[in-house]
Structure formats: C-alpha cells, structure tokens
Design a protein around this motif. Structure first.
Motif, PDB file in Angstrom:
ATOM      1  N   GLY A   1       0.832  -1.216   0.000  1.00 47.62           N
ATOM      2  CA  GLY A   1       0.000   0.000   0.000  1.00 47.62           C
ATOM      3  C   GLY A   1       0.859   1.256   0.000  1.00 47.62           C
ATOM      4  N   LEU A   2       1.945   1.222   0.787  1.00 52.53           N
ATOM      5  CA  LEU A   2       2.834   2.393   0.827  1.00 52.53           C
ATOM      6  C   LEU A   2       3.484   2.627  -0.532  1.00 52.53           C
ATOM      7  CD1 LEU A   2       4.694   1.838   4.242  1.00 52.53           C
ATOM      8  CD2 LEU A   2       2.953   3.556   3.726  1.00 52.53           C
ATOM      9  N   VAL A   3       3.937   1.544  -1.168  1.00 46.94           N
ATOM     10  CA  VAL A   3       4.620   1.675  -2.462  1.00 46.94           C
ATOM     11  C   VAL A   3       3.675   2.301  -3.489  1.00 46.94           C
ATOM     12  CG1 VAL A   3       5.694   0.385  -4.363  1.00 46.94           C
ATOM     13  CG2 VAL A   3       6.217  -0.221  -1.996  1.00 46.94           C
ATOM     14  N   GLU A   4       2.430   1.830  -3.479  1.00 45.45           N
ATOM     15  CA  GLU A   4       1.434   2.393  -4.393  1.00 45.45           C
ATOM     16  C   GLU A   4       1.293   3.911  -4.138  1.00 45.45           C
ATOM     17  OE1 GLU A   4      -0.291   0.864  -6.894  1.00 45.45           O
ATOM     18  OE2 GLU A   4      -1.939   2.288  -7.192  1.00 45.45           O
ATOM     19  N   THR A   5       1.309   4.293  -2.851  1.00 43.64           N
ATOM     20  CA  THR A   5       1.177   5.716  -2.495  1.00 43.64           C
ATOM     21  C   THR A   5       2.408   6.524  -2.926  1.00 43.64           C
ATOM     22  OG1 THR A   5       0.192   4.861  -0.484  1.00 43.64           O
ATOM     23  CG2 THR A   5       0.569   7.222  -0.536  1.00 43.64           C
ATOM     24  N   TRP A   6       3.599   5.953  -2.733  1.00 45.27           N
ATOM     25  CA  TRP A   6       4.829   6.689  -3.050  1.00 45.27           C
ATOM     26  C   TRP A   6       4.928   7.044  -4.539  1.00 45.27           C
ATOM     27  CZ3 TRP A   6       8.002   2.706   0.265  1.00 45.27           C
ATOM     28  CH2 TRP A   6       7.848   3.043   1.614  1.00 45.27           C
ATOM     29  N   GLY A   7       4.240   6.243  -5.369  1.00 38.52           N
ATOM     30  CA  GLY A   7       4.325   6.509  -6.813  1.00 38.52           C
ATOM     31  C   GLY A   7       3.246   7.455  -7.314  1.00 38.52           C
ATOM     32  N   ARG A   8       2.309   7.796  -6.432  1.00 33.88           N
ATOM     33  CA  ARG A   8       1.133   8.577  -6.855  1.00 33.88           C
ATOM     34  C   ARG A   8       1.548   9.880  -7.547  1.00 33.88           C
ATOM     35  NH1 ARG A   8      -3.051   7.973  -2.338  1.00 33.88           N
ATOM     36  NH2 ARG A   8      -3.257   5.884  -3.225  1.00 33.88           N
ATOM     37  N   GLY A   9       0.876  10.179  -8.647  1.00 28.87           N
ATOM     38  CA  GLY A   9       1.158  11.432  -9.364  1.00 28.87           C
ATOM     39  C   GLY A   9       2.231  11.280 -10.438  1.00 28.87           C
ATOM     40  N   THR A  10       2.879  10.112 -10.515  1.00 31.35           N
ATOM     41  CA  THR A  10       3.936   9.938 -11.528  1.00 31.35           C
ATOM     42  C   THR A  10       3.523   8.901 -12.582  1.00 31.35           C
ATOM     43  OG1 THR A  10       5.116   8.167 -10.352  1.00 31.35           O
ATOM     44  CG2 THR A  10       5.709  10.434  -9.770  1.00 31.35           C
ATOM     45  N   GLU A  11       2.238   8.598 -12.648  1.00 28.43           N
ATOM     46  CA  GLU A  11       1.791   7.566 -13.600  1.00 28.43           C
ATOM     47  C   GLU A  11       2.064   8.034 -15.029  1.00 28.43           C
ATOM     48  OE1 GLU A  11      -0.082   8.876 -11.202  1.00 28.43           O
ATOM     49  OE2 GLU A  11      -0.580   7.219  -9.847  1.00 28.43           O
ATOM     50  N   GLY A  12       2.496   7.107 -15.855  1.00 29.08           N
ATOM     51  CA  GLY A  12       2.786   7.426 -17.260  1.00 29.08           C
ATOM     52  C   GLY A  12       1.640   7.001 -18.167  1.00 29.08           C
ATOM     53  N   ALA A  13       1.955   6.877 -19.450  1.00 28.87           N
ATOM     54  CA  ALA A  13       0.923   6.618 -20.458  1.00 28.87           C
ATOM     55  C   ALA A  13       0.195   5.287 -20.222  1.00 28.87           C
ATOM     56  CB  ALA A  13       1.565   6.614 -21.837  1.00 28.87           C
ATOM     57  N   TYR A  14       0.873   4.337 -19.609  1.00 29.06           N
ATOM     58  CA  TYR A  14       0.249   3.020 -19.385  1.00 29.06           C
ATOM     59  C   TYR A  14      -0.427   2.924 -18.012  1.00 29.06           C
ATOM     60  CZ  TYR A  14       3.096   1.668 -23.401  1.00 29.06           C
ATOM     61  OH  TYR A  14       3.680   1.589 -24.645  1.00 29.06           O
TER      62      TYR A  14
END
Ligand SMILES: O=C(O)c1cc(=O)[nH]c(=O)n1[C@@H]1O[C@H](COP(=O)(O)O)[C@@H](O)[C@H]1O
Length: 331
Positions: A211-224
């Motif tokens: 859950g934390l890892v998913e949160t740490w990446g938030r806002g940096t999602e790319g085209a996929y």
C-alpha cells in the motif's frame, strides 16, 4: 516506467536477464585468457585475480548482452557480484550498465539500498548522478551539468527503514526521469518470517508495504497508468500474486525468483494486468548459466568456442522464457 513498458511491448517479452556473474558462471578459458594482460598492467600482484575476474565479467556480460539484446527489453546487473571484487569490480559494473545502454537495453541496477534519510540521499546519486561543483560548469547539450557514473535507468531499494529512507530515491527518480523498484515481498524462503507477519491493525506486513509503495508513486503515472515507483515481488510467492496485482493497480512489478529459485509461469501469471502488462519477470542463473548444462558443452573448449556456447545457450534460454511468459501474460 513508460520506457520499460515500451521496450517490453516492442519485444513482446516481459522479461529481464539478470547479470549476476560469479567465477563458476564464467567459462574458465575466458578467465585464463586475460591473465597475461592483467599481470603486465597491475602493480600489486595480489590484485591480479580480482582484476582478471572483473575483466572476464565484462567480456562475459558483453557476449550475453549481444546475444539477447534483440529479444529482451532489459537487464539487471546485481552489484554485489561486482563489489565482491573491489574497485575493478565496481568498474566492471559501470561498464556493463554502459554497454547495455549502448545496445538499447533498459538497465535495472540491483543495488537494494536502504538507510536513514541522510545516507539514503547519498545512495540516491545512483539515480541523480554527481552534480558539478557550484560555478564550475554550465549545462550544455554536449556537457551536462551532472556526471552519471552508474548509468542505471532504475534501481532496487529496501523500504523496511520507512519513508525517510525512501523519499530521497523518489525525489531523485522524479528529478532525473528514472524509476525505482521497492522490495515488497522477496523471493527467499525466510522472507515469510518478517514480511508475512500479521499486523495488529489487520493484514500482513508486506501488504501494508504494498500500500505504501502504491502511495509513493502517486502522481507519476505514465501513459500506461504505471508510476515510476515499482514493487519487487518474488515469483516464489505466486499464490498471493493476483490479490497483490489488484491492490497495486499503478505499480509495475519486478518479479525475481523465476527459474533457478523455482518460480514458474503458473506462479507469475497472476502478476500481469488484464492487458498482459504490469510485470517484468527476472531470471539470472537460468539464462547466464544455461551454457553449463547445454548438450553442446565439451570437457575442453577454447575461449572462442566457450563464448559462443555462452551466447547460444543464453539466447535459447531467453527465447524459451519469452515464449513461456507469452502464454502466462495472456491468461
Ligand atoms: O531485487 C531483486 O532482484 C531480488 C529480489 C528478490 O526478492 N529475490 C531475488 O532473487 N532478487 C535478485 O534476483 C536475482 C535472482 O537470481 P537467480 O535466482 O539466479 O535468477 C539475484 O540478483 C537476487 O538478488
């Protein structure tokens, strides 16, 4: 992460070849052939073996990279194997990353760093490189203001020190358009002792970390739809994969433990999303050591024949893995 996923799509192959050389995995004639050259250049005789082995790792890796670079999207050199040889080994690691880039591969540096925030900030230079001293250089197209000695596209990190140990890596990755793979559930048998502990608040420790890892990446999602913060999940724990995939919809998974550690295509099938994306499966010894059990292997081989066997066997093993994963990712 788009760069990695683009490469996977181009090759129709969600796999990574781990470059984890050891003295046993490199054919002996390749190591022996370098002795005289090294002995002539090294001043301290005690250094000869380490330098000779480091040079052999570079030759071995270049042959492997040439053999697979048109069929696999990425390589993952494991820095421990190189650091074991001292400075010459560290040079061999950097040269390997460089060569893989030249051949168009995405490079995951398996460095598994994790420490208190101030030290993590220093380790994060694996991603950000070394900035020029103030006032010494202007950033230009031909001479960038940063020197990147490591040249990885992504590195692996250990989150079990908490968010202050991770934040410097996330910042460096963002600033330099690179990626991270954060350990969630490792492939080794005793990972269960800690990572599967039941929490008082409910769920298991690795599920909380997921859950934390998913949160740490938030806002940096790319085209996929995948962020620059990926997770590491061992193929050897495939039974839990489908639930994990659902709980981390924006987290690309790096999945080691396939092959030599017993992970199978059945184990990794649940790690892919409905489009057959979202996971990249890693095998090291299963590919780079394939020559040792090849039917063409002979008791005494010269250097050229041995390297040809390494290349041929690695390519065959990588193709077999690609074809097996093709079925797993489309289930
Ligand atoms: O981060 C990793 O790549 C990693 C995580 C994990 O949970 N398990 C794991 O085996 N690895 C690495 O993946 C590689 C596995 O090598 P093979 O077992 O030879 O395929 C090694 O470099 C390990 O350090």
């Amino acid at each position: 992460m788009d760069r990695l996923i683009d490469a996977i799509e181009r090759m129709h192959n969600p796999s990574v070849v781990g470059l984890d050389p050891t003295p046993q995995l490199v054919p002996e004639p390749v190591i022996a052939s370098l002795h005289d050259e090294v002995a002539d250049t090294v001043e301290d005789e005690r250094e000869i073996d380490a330098v000779q082995l480091a040079m052999a790792y570079v030759v071995f890796n270049q042959v492997l990279i040439d053999a697979v670079c048109d069929i696999v999207p990425a390589v993952k050199p494991q820095i421990a194997m190189y650091e074991a040889l001292g400075p010459a080994g560290v040079d061999a690691y950097a040269m390997t990353c460089d060569y893989a880039h030249e051949r168009g591969l995405y490079v995951v540096g398996d460095v598994k760093r994790g420490d208190i925030g101030s030290t993590a900030a220093a380790y994060a230079h694996h991603l950000s490189g070394v900035p020029a001293l103030p006032g010494t250089r202007q950033d230009t197209a031909s001479v960038p203001n940063r020197y990147d000695p490591w040249r990885e596209d992504a590195i692996t990190v250990n989150p079990y020190l908490g968010v202050d140990g991770i934040a410097p890596f996330v910042e460096a990755a963002d600033a330099c358009d690179k990626d991270l793979f954060v350990l969630v559930h490792t492939s080794n048998p005793s990972s269960v002792d800690l990572q599967e502990l039941e929490l008082g608040s409910g769920g298991r420790l690795y599920e909380h970390v997921a859950g934390l890892v998913e949160t740490w990446g938030r806002g940096t999602e790319g085209a996929y739809g995948y962020s620059r913060v990926g997770g590491v999940f061992g193929a050897t724990f495939g039974a839990d994969a489908a639930a994990l995939r659902r709980s981390m919809p924006h987290t690309m998974l790096l999945v080691p433990g396939y092959g030599a550690q017993g992970g199978t295509t059945d184990d990794v099938a649940g790690m892919f999303d409905a489009e057959g994306r979202g996971a990249v499966i890693s095998s090291s010894r299963g590919i780079i050591g394939a020559w040792r059990s090849a039917p063409e292997r002979q008791a005494s081989m010269g250097q050229d024949d041995a390297l040809e066997l390494v290349a041929h066997s690695a390519r065959r093993a990588a193709i077999d893995m690609r074809d097996a994963l093709d079925q797993a990712s489309s289930r």
